[in-house]
Design an enzyme around this catalytic site. Structure first.
Site, PDB file in Angstrom:
ATOM      1  N   ASN A 140     -29.547   7.092 -37.129  1.00  0.00           N
ATOM      2  CA  ASN A 140     -29.847   7.797 -38.384  1.00  0.00           C
ATOM      3  C   ASN A 140     -28.816   8.879 -38.698  1.00  0.00           C
ATOM      4  O   ASN A 140     -27.621   8.621 -38.642  1.00  0.00           O
ATOM      5  CB  ASN A 140     -31.269   8.338 -38.352  1.00  0.00           C
ATOM      6  CG  ASN A 140     -32.298   7.244 -38.192  1.00  0.00           C
ATOM      7  OD1 ASN A 140     -32.109   6.140 -38.696  1.00  0.00           O
ATOM      8  ND2 ASN A 140     -33.362   7.491 -37.468  1.00  0.00           N
ATOM      9  N   GLY A 180     -30.313  -5.058 -20.031  1.00  0.00           N
ATOM     10  CA  GLY A 180     -30.035  -6.000 -18.948  1.00  0.00           C
ATOM     11  C   GLY A 180     -28.752  -6.771 -19.156  1.00  0.00           C
ATOM     12  O   GLY A 180     -27.931  -6.446 -20.014  1.00  0.00           O
TER      13      GLY A 180
END
Length: 604
Positions: A451, A502
């Site tokens: 943002n 991951g």
């Protein structure tokens, strides 16, 4: 001769921004996000310098309803389209002819632009509120007229139920989510893109450019690489599994390993875990039950099974009946490949406890049908760390509103593991300016670049955390892209950890590859300093509160109303009233105050 002199004078001019381009692109999970491209005039020629793809703040929910997904998609498109419009129609004009290496001036202009847009939104909200109020008055008058015709003496029936329990009143209410200004993605995206352009113009890597900005252009003699937190499992809470407490389980390599060695060790453990949890393999379940450390606890219980799906975080989705079941299967996998948890690898757990609170009961649902009070949660974590000392980090073990319990858990476990707040650090601008924000006592924060966050904002906040010996974890949002600038940002800011996901999705692997490349470069230049794992012992329950107030300095006496100036038992500000609500007017005010405050600082 004069013409030649003028020609060479033009060539010697400092490169300036000549064009800023915004466009909608897709992130790693196929959802729209923003790309910002920077063009500069270099040696009298316009040249494309770089581009940045920034992730949005939208979270990817598990098994959301189709209607919710449709509404979320519509809102996301609106946010991205507005951000593209901001970049192409306004920021392109405002930033032209600026030096891309002058990050302070760029962020000052971006902050002022955001303030104007926030004020426009505030006025729009006020107009809509006035119209709604007028409509309500009209409706009330109409209802009064119609009720005058009803028979007298007839009492209105009471609405059934909704009795607020005593327990519900006792727990602090959840703070409302911080509203996000539509289009604000353009501010953070442009700020980071300019930083990357400044690094390119200066012929230095982005991580070094960020470090120079943080240290007032003084080149650091050594730099520490952030320790990666590898996502091993994403525990889906909506499955038939009973476990609700854990959202993510991460592996943390020891500091003596290189990034490449840490990645290889993680892959070895992940491969062994997949083999152990593969449903067709009946022998693997027996091996888990017969393991030395898991035999007693795991007797008569089957091993957890990984679902045949990969999470958006780049790891396997898993379900379990209880936390110890997952920890024991990880321990067994490590034993099989001759690795020892607590020495060769550590664990970090993201509890995301704010998603578990049952506000009717006033308790956390840790397992299906099993509830614990905040104080019982603290006792549970103390017992967990005593039993499994290889867990070195708990992220969001409690709601940020349970400040008293945060104090207790920090005093009990602060010297054994990191107690990290992530949910409390969602809005970086609010972290810096709002004196009343409910940040709990903790070891550190997870920060995400989303943002209206600017590069200067992260530099300022991480500087405060460094001064107070609080650790910074730079986190990767749900909807990531293949852009690897987040890694440079983490290295340049000196983050202790980096949370990238991951190794089962390409956009996540790209970032780990960038981390490896930076490590090789620092090692080659002999500027690599090894990281360390140092925990903080919290002495008294009141002391952490005092330390935290140094990060978020309290306003001067008389600036706050009496009911908000101090808590009954000390100098810390009291919580907001239970019926208090944050409106656009309030939030826009703190954003405006913060950005004005930051802009004045950046003018130097």
């Amino acid at each position: 001769m004069l013409e030649e002199a003028n020609y060479f004078t033009k060539l010697s001019k400092v490169p300036v921004i000549c064009k800023v381009v915004g466009r909608q692109v897709l992130d790693g999970v196929g959802l729209p996000t923003l790309e910002v491209e920077i063009h500069c005039t270099v040696k009298n020629y316009e040249k494309r310098i770089c581009s940045i793809v920034v992730p949005s703040h939208f979270q990817i929910p598990d098994n959301a309803l189709p209607a919710a997904n449709e509404a979320d998609e519509k809102e996301r498109n609106s946010f991205v389209n507005t951000a593209v419009k901001w970049v192409n129609e306004s920021l392109d004009r405002l930033l032209r002819d600026l030096n891309p290496t002058d990050q302070c001036e760029v962020d000052k202009i971006l902050g002022e632009y955001f303030i104007r847009k926030a004020e426009e939104k505030e006025i729009q909200e006020q107009d809509e509120a006035e119209k709604a109020e007028d409509a309500e008055v009209t409706l009330t008058l109409a209802s009064c007229t119609s009720s005058a015709t009803t028979l007298p003496g007839k009492k209105k029936a009471e609405k059934p139920g909704k009795k607020v329990s005593v327990v519900e009143r006792m727990i602090p209410p959840a703070e409302p989510d911080e509203p996000v200004l539509c289009g604000s993605l353009a501010i953070g995206g442009t700020s980071l893109a300019i930083a990357k352009a400044g690094a390119t113009i200066s012929h230095v890597p982005l991580y070094l450019h960020i470090a120079l900005l943080k240290h007032k252009q003084e080149s650091p003699k050594e730099m520490t690489l952030p320790i990666p937190m590898f996502n091993l499992f994403n525990c889906e809470r909506s499955t038939s599994a009973k476990l609700k407490l854990v959202k993510e389980i991460m592996l943390v390599p020891p500091v003596n390993l290189s990034v490449e060695q840490g990645i290889q060790r993680f892959l070895d453990i992940q491969k062994e875990l997949v083999r152990l949890m593969d449903p067709p393999s009946k022998a693997s379940t027996a091996q888990v039950a017969d393991s030395k450390k898991g035999k007693a606890q795991n007797a008569g219980k089957k091993a957890p099974q990984a679902l045949k799906r990969v999470s958006h975080l780049g790891c396997l989705i898993i379900g379990g009946d209880h936390l110890e079941q997952l920890l024991l299967i990880i321990q067994t996998a490590c034993d099989k490949i001759e690795l020892k948890l607590g020495t060769d690898m550590y664990l970090a757990i993201n509890c995301a406890a704010h998603e578990l609170m049952d506000y009717v009961k006033g308790k956390y649902e840790t397992l299906t049908g099993t509830f614990k009070s905040p104080d019982e949660m603290v006792d549970m974590y103390v017992e967990l760390i005593d039993k499994f000392p290889f867990i070195i980090a708990l992220i969001d073990p409690l709601r940020k509103e349970d400040r008293q319990q945060w104090n207790k858990i920090c005093c009990a476990l602060g010297s054994k593991c990191y107690l990290i707040a992530e949910d409390a650090a969602r809005c970086i601008s609010k972290l810096q300016i709002d004196q009343m924000i409910n940040i709990p006592t903790c070891s550190g924060l997870v920060l995400k670049y989303i943002n209206q966050t600017r590069v200067s904002d992260l530099i300022e906040l991480t500087g405060h955390l460094d001064d107070q010996r609080q650790i910074t974890i730079l986190g990767s949002p749900d909807g990531e892209s293949s852009d690897d600038s987040l890694v440079d940002l983490a290295v340049g800011l000196g983050a202790r950890f980096v949370k990238l996901g991951g190794l089962l999705r390409g956009e996540r692997v790209t970032k780990y590859n960038r981390l490896r490349a930076i490590e090789e470069e620092l090692a080659k230049n002999r500027t690599l300093r090894k990281a360390s794992l140092e925990f903080t012992a919290f002495a008294e329950e009141s002391e952490p509160e005092k330390q935290l107030s140094d990060i978020l300095p309290l306003p001067k006496q008389g600036l706050l109303p009496p009911q908000l100036s101090a808590s009954p038992g000390g100098s810390q500000p009291a919580l907001l009233p239970e019926n208090g609500t944050l409106t656009w007017v309030v939030n826009i005010k703190f954003c405006r105050d913060f950005l004005t405050h930051s802009s004045k600082k950046l003018m130097c």
